[in-house]
Design an enzyme around this catalytic site. Structure first.
Site, mmCIF file in Angstrom:
data_model
loop_
_atom_site.group_PDB
_atom_site.id
_atom_site.type_symbol
_atom_site.label_atom_id
_atom_site.label_comp_id
_atom_site.label_asym_id
_atom_site.label_seq_id
_atom_site.Cartn_x
_atom_site.Cartn_y
_atom_site.Cartn_z
ATOM 1 N N SER A 103 0.838 -1.196 0.000
ATOM 2 C CA SER A 103 0.000 0.000 0.000
ATOM 3 C C SER A 103 0.880 1.257 0.000
ATOM 4 O O SER A 103 1.688 1.445 -0.907
ATOM 5 C CB SER A 103 -0.974 -0.067 1.178
ATOM 6 O OG SER A 103 -2.040 0.823 1.012
ATOM 7 N N ASP A 112 -9.472 -5.754 -4.514
ATOM 8 C CA ASP A 112 -8.609 -4.789 -3.824
ATOM 9 C C ASP A 112 -9.012 -3.351 -4.123
ATOM 10 O O ASP A 112 -9.398 -3.022 -5.254
ATOM 11 C CB ASP A 112 -7.169 -5.005 -4.310
ATOM 12 C CG ASP A 112 -6.106 -4.582 -3.322
ATOM 13 O OD1 ASP A 112 -6.305 -3.552 -2.658
ATOM 14 O OD2 ASP A 112 -5.080 -5.275 -3.238
ATOM 15 N N HIS A 145 -7.575 -6.054 -0.036
ATOM 16 C CA HIS A 145 -6.329 -5.306 0.120
ATOM 17 C C HIS A 145 -5.309 -6.000 1.026
ATOM 18 O O HIS A 145 -4.152 -5.605 1.072
ATOM 19 C CB HIS A 145 -6.668 -3.923 0.700
ATOM 20 C CG HIS A 145 -5.580 -2.911 0.593
ATOM 21 N ND1 HIS A 145 -4.988 -2.551 -0.601
ATOM 22 C CD2 HIS A 145 -4.966 -2.137 1.550
ATOM 23 C CE1 HIS A 145 -4.080 -1.611 -0.389
ATOM 24 N NE2 HIS A 145 -4.041 -1.358 0.918
#
Length: 291
Positions: free
Chosen positions: A101, A240, A267
């Site tokens: 991320s 995601d 995610h």
């Protein structure tokens, strides 16, 4: 073997932990998401230490690291500098980097400074363009019930992203696009709330996932991805918030890159499909080491 400690970086000290089962592979350095989160949820990556040392650290301002009050520290250039200081302190002359991320934002920004000794980069659920991320979240929101969409929109407009109704709406979003498990692992439920630092998140990103108001607002390195020439792996979950379409787009812009989708994840594939995640990471890292 396990060790942990503190490393002096610009602005304070960061906490790190290293797992090593006497693996001979090139070390893996893990960059957590956020900004303002911690490496706590990524503990499962220690499974990769059977073949190589695995190092996780909490970036300055969050987790178990120091929390200086100087708000000028919360900018990507300093985090890039911090990453180099962590590498130097741990003598990581050769290293694989795995970012998740926001950690991919940091990994890309670091790689574009052309440091020596980076053998590969894994971009796990990447955010390499704040404008593209924002656009994807707007599209993701349209898949949710209208009431949830309106609550999020209204809360952003009214500045009430700290309200209970916004929190409830975010829970719905998270169940779709962040973690689709019916029940989080017990160990993850025990994550101390104080590991999170909203100040860092707000300064760099903003009060909401969906509209970038912080100093990362203009971040977009897509035009420079062709400069990352080490082997790279892009991964994301089928559901995601870092969408498969955008993740594959990044991969297409990057030479020597591979692309993988975890079909049953959002995610947090490293938790949602932990065994498969470790298998994919190990295969990639070992293939790079063999070359």
């Amino acid at each position: 073997m396990y060790q942990e400690g503190l490393i002096e970086v610009t602005g304070g000290k960061v906490w790190y932990q290293q797992f090593d089962e006497n693996g001979q592979g090139i070390p893996l350095l893990v960059l957590h998401g956020g900004p303002g989160s911690s490496c706590f949820s990524l503990q499962g990556l220690k499974e990769l230490s059977k073949e190589r040392p695995v190092i996780l650290y909490d970036q300055l301002g969050c987790g178990r690291s120091e929390r200086p009050k100087d708000e000028s520290l919360w900018r990507i250039e300093r985090f890039v500098e911090e990453l180099g200081q962590v590498r130097a302190a741990l003598n990581l002359e050769k290293v694989h980097i795995l970012g998740h991320s926001w950690g991919t934002t940091l990994a890309a920004a670091y790689a574009l400074t052309k440091p020596a000794g980076v053998n590969s980069i894994i971009f796990s659920s990447p955010c390499l363009s704040a404008p593209l991320w924002e656009k994807d979240q707007r599209r993701n929101l349209k898949q949710l019930p209208l009431e949830v969409q309106e609550t999020i929109k209204r809360s952003e407009e009214n500045g009430t992203t700290d309200s209970k109704e916004f929190e409830a709406a975010i829970e719905v979003f998270n169940k779709h696009f962040v973690n689709r498990l019916e029940k989080k692992p017990e160990w993850l439920e025990k994550r101390p709330k104080e590991y999170w630092n909203a100040v860092v998140y707000n300064i760099m990103w903003g009060p909401s996932e969906f509209t970038v108001l912080g100093n990362l607002k203009e971040f977009d390195c897509t035009s420079q991805l062709k400069e990352i020439t080490c082997p790279t792996l892009y991964t994301c979950g089928r559901f995601d918030e870092a969408t498969p379409e955008t993740t594959e787009y990044y991969s297409q812009l990057t030479p020597k890159s591979r692309f993988h989708v975890f079909e049953n994840s959002a995610h947090m594939a490293y938790i949602e499909e932990s065994e498969e995640y470790i298998r994919v990471m190990a295969n990639f890292l070992n293939s790079v080491d063999r070359k």
